[in-house]
Design an enzyme around this catalytic site. Structure first.
Site, PDB file in Angstrom:
ATOM      1  N   TRP A 130       0.808  -1.260  -0.040  1.00 10.04           N
ATOM      2  CA  TRP A 130       0.019  -0.063  -0.214  1.00 10.04           C
ATOM      3  C   TRP A 130       0.783   1.416  -0.014  1.00 10.04           C
ATOM      4  CZ3 TRP A 130      -4.292  -1.431  -1.911  1.00 10.04           C
ATOM      5  CH2 TRP A 130      -4.709  -2.704  -1.487  1.00 10.04           C
ATOM      6  N   ASP A 188      -1.942   6.498   6.432  1.00  4.89           N
ATOM      7  CA  ASP A 188      -2.789   5.471   5.841  1.00  4.89           C
ATOM      8  C   ASP A 188      -3.224   4.455   6.988  1.00  4.89           C
ATOM      9  OD1 ASP A 188      -4.418   3.703   4.773  1.00  4.89           O
ATOM     10  OD2 ASP A 188      -3.073   3.100   3.208  1.00  4.89           O
ATOM     11  N   LYS A 233     -12.104  -2.003   6.632  1.00  5.67           N
ATOM     12  CA  LYS A 233     -11.110  -2.953   7.497  1.00  5.67           C
ATOM     13  C   LYS A 233     -11.671  -2.951   9.016  1.00  5.67           C
ATOM     14  CE  LYS A 233      -8.567  -3.894   3.708  1.00  5.67           C
ATOM     15  NZ  LYS A 233      -7.475  -2.471   3.352  1.00  5.67           N
TER      16      LYS A 233
HETATM   17  C1  LIG Z   1      -6.902  -2.113   1.916  1.00  2.00           C
HETATM   18  C2  LIG Z   1      -5.866  -0.970   2.097  1.00  2.00           C
HETATM   19  C3  LIG Z   1      -6.000  -0.094   1.008  1.00  2.00           C
HETATM   20  C4  LIG Z   1      -6.885   0.113  -0.148  1.00  2.00           C
HETATM   21  O1  LIG Z   1      -8.047   0.271   0.524  1.00  2.00           O
HETATM   22  P1  LIG Z   1      -9.229   0.486  -0.885  1.00  2.00           P
HETATM   23  O2  LIG Z   1     -10.221   1.237   0.037  1.00  2.00           O
HETATM   24  O3  LIG Z   1      -9.420  -0.556  -1.376  1.00  2.00           O
HETATM   25  O4  LIG Z   1      -8.772   1.730  -1.715  1.00  2.00           O
HETATM   26  C5  LIG Z   1      -5.085   0.842   1.191  1.00  2.00           C
HETATM   27  N1  LIG Z   1      -4.240   0.674   2.408  1.00  2.00           N
HETATM   28  C6  LIG Z   1      -4.204  -0.252   3.518  1.00  2.00           C
HETATM   29  C7  LIG Z   1      -3.257  -0.202   4.713  1.00  2.00           C
HETATM   30  C8  LIG Z   1      -5.162  -1.137   3.244  1.00  2.00           C
HETATM   31  O5  LIG Z   1      -5.021  -2.151   4.242  1.00  2.00           O
END
Ligand SMILES: *Cc1c(COP(=O)(O)O)cnc(C)c1O
Length: 355
Positions: free
Chosen positions: A100, A167, A191
């Site tokens: 990511w 993030d 998540k």
């Molecule tokens: C799943 C995830 C993403 C991607 O998220 P989307 O909503 O599918 O764009 C980005 N960063 C992390 C840390 C993730 O676990």
């Protein structure tokens, strides 16, 4: 019977949230209409949005500290470019700890110079880089708090005079942190907070307005903060279910209470990985292990089909590792009960008895 759901995302949510969400689809708050058919400008939905924003900030300890909470669309992946679009004038620093982060770096490079301050790519991201220095003169520093795919988690965050952008898609609301040291936090809902479709963005308003480029409205944080996250139709159902999950979390005692439960679940699985000679963890250093996603493999690959049979038989779902790591990944988000981890541990012990 409900499965033990270790899915990495979209993932398990509290049972009572599923029930309330289902009720709202049929008859929202007794108004004889579904949440899916009312205007996002209706008093009922405006109240949902306001409470979701308020609760997100208050759970993070950020009420009245100059932050706004937004529920945007486009996933965390859109935040990779939106953060850079709004904040990157000359140069930004990125900590590369996995897939990511790598994707975030790729997008940021479209807007300016990107310095990779630290990286663990040399060992397929199985550790968290430490002892690096953050250069000065950066527009912001970006990091990924939890590496969902590799199962590592930042325990210390970089310090810099530049705003810290993070993030937190896979560990937001899972552990207590001083969230006021971040200028921008973003997280896909799916998540740890709700269904796919909404992305939570927590932004300190004072970091905005510093870049000279024009920004298209939908990608401009100032446009969304100015309209209280109602510039266009927000992902109403995802926002509502996120609110239900945040209310559930608050009733549980908030982040510090859930952190305690998450630590217990993590200790349970990692102590079995360390004890059981048939398993080995993917992450090199114990202190870098994620409390959300535990990654591990079999020491003897020929036992795979036997083990797969055992955990499936035990009612477990979603244990396969990501294709870039292989093996297994147990995602233990806030809503996963400790009993589910216990069932997994028993399947691992069962394998040991049989092998
Ligand atoms: C799943 C995830 C993403 C991607 O998220 P989307 O909503 O599918 O764009 C980005 N960063 C992390 C840390 C993730 O676990």
């Amino acid at each position: 019977m409900k499965k033990h759901n270790f899915s990495a995302g979209p993932c398990i949510l509290p049972a009572e949230v599923f029930q309330k969400a289902a009720d709202a689809v049929l008859n929202f708050q007794g108004i004889d209409l579904s949440i899916l058919e009312i205007s996002h400008r209706s008093a009922e939905f405006v109240a949902v949005m306001e409470e979701a924003q308020h609760l997100a900030l208050s759970l993070l300890g950020l009420s009245d500290k100059g932050y706004k909470a937004l529920f945007l669309q486009g996933g965390a992946s859109t935040q990779f470019l939106m953060a850079a679009y709004n904040l990157l004038e000359n140069k930004a620093g990125y900590i590369n700890t996995g897939t990511w982060s790598t994707k975030a770096i790729k997008e940021a490079k479209l807007f300016g110079e990107v310095v990779e301050i630290a990286s663990s790519k040399d060992q397929n991201f199985n550790y968290i880089p430490k002892d690096f220095s953050v250069p000065s003169g950066l527009d912001y520093v970006h990091c990924t708090s939890n590496n969902t795919i590799f199962g590592t988690q930042l325990k210390e965050f970089p310090t810099s005079e530049a705003p810290l952008v993070c993030d937190m898609s896979s560990d937001i609301f899972s552990r207590a942190l001083d969230f006021s040291k971040f200028g921008l936090i973003y997280a896909g809902a799916q998540k740890n907070m709700g269904p796919a479709g909404a992305t939570l963005v927590i932004i300190k308003e004072s970091i905005l307005g510093k870049v000279s480029r024009s920004i298209p409205s939908m990608l401009d944080y100032s446009v969304h903060t100015g309209k209280e996250s109602m510039f266009n139709t927000p992902p109403v159902f995802s926002v509502y279910v996120s609110l239900l999950t945040l209310q559930w979390l608050q009733n549980k005692g908030g982040i510090s209470a859930i952190e305690k439960a998450n630590t217990e679940k993590a200790e349970l699985i990692y102590s079995e990985i360390d004890r059981n000679p048939l398993f080995t963890g993917f992450v090199a250093n114990k202190e870098d292990r994620s409390n959300m996603n535990a990654t591990f493999t079999l020491t003897d690959a020929s036992l795979q089909s036997t083990f797969d049979g055992l955990w499936k038989e035990a009612g477990i779902n979603g244990l396969n590792g990501h294709r870039s790591v292989g093996g297994y990944r147990a995602s233990m988000y806030n809503a996963l009960p400790k009993e589910s981890v216990q069932v997994l541990v028993e399947a691992m012990q069962q394998l040991e008895k049989q092998a």
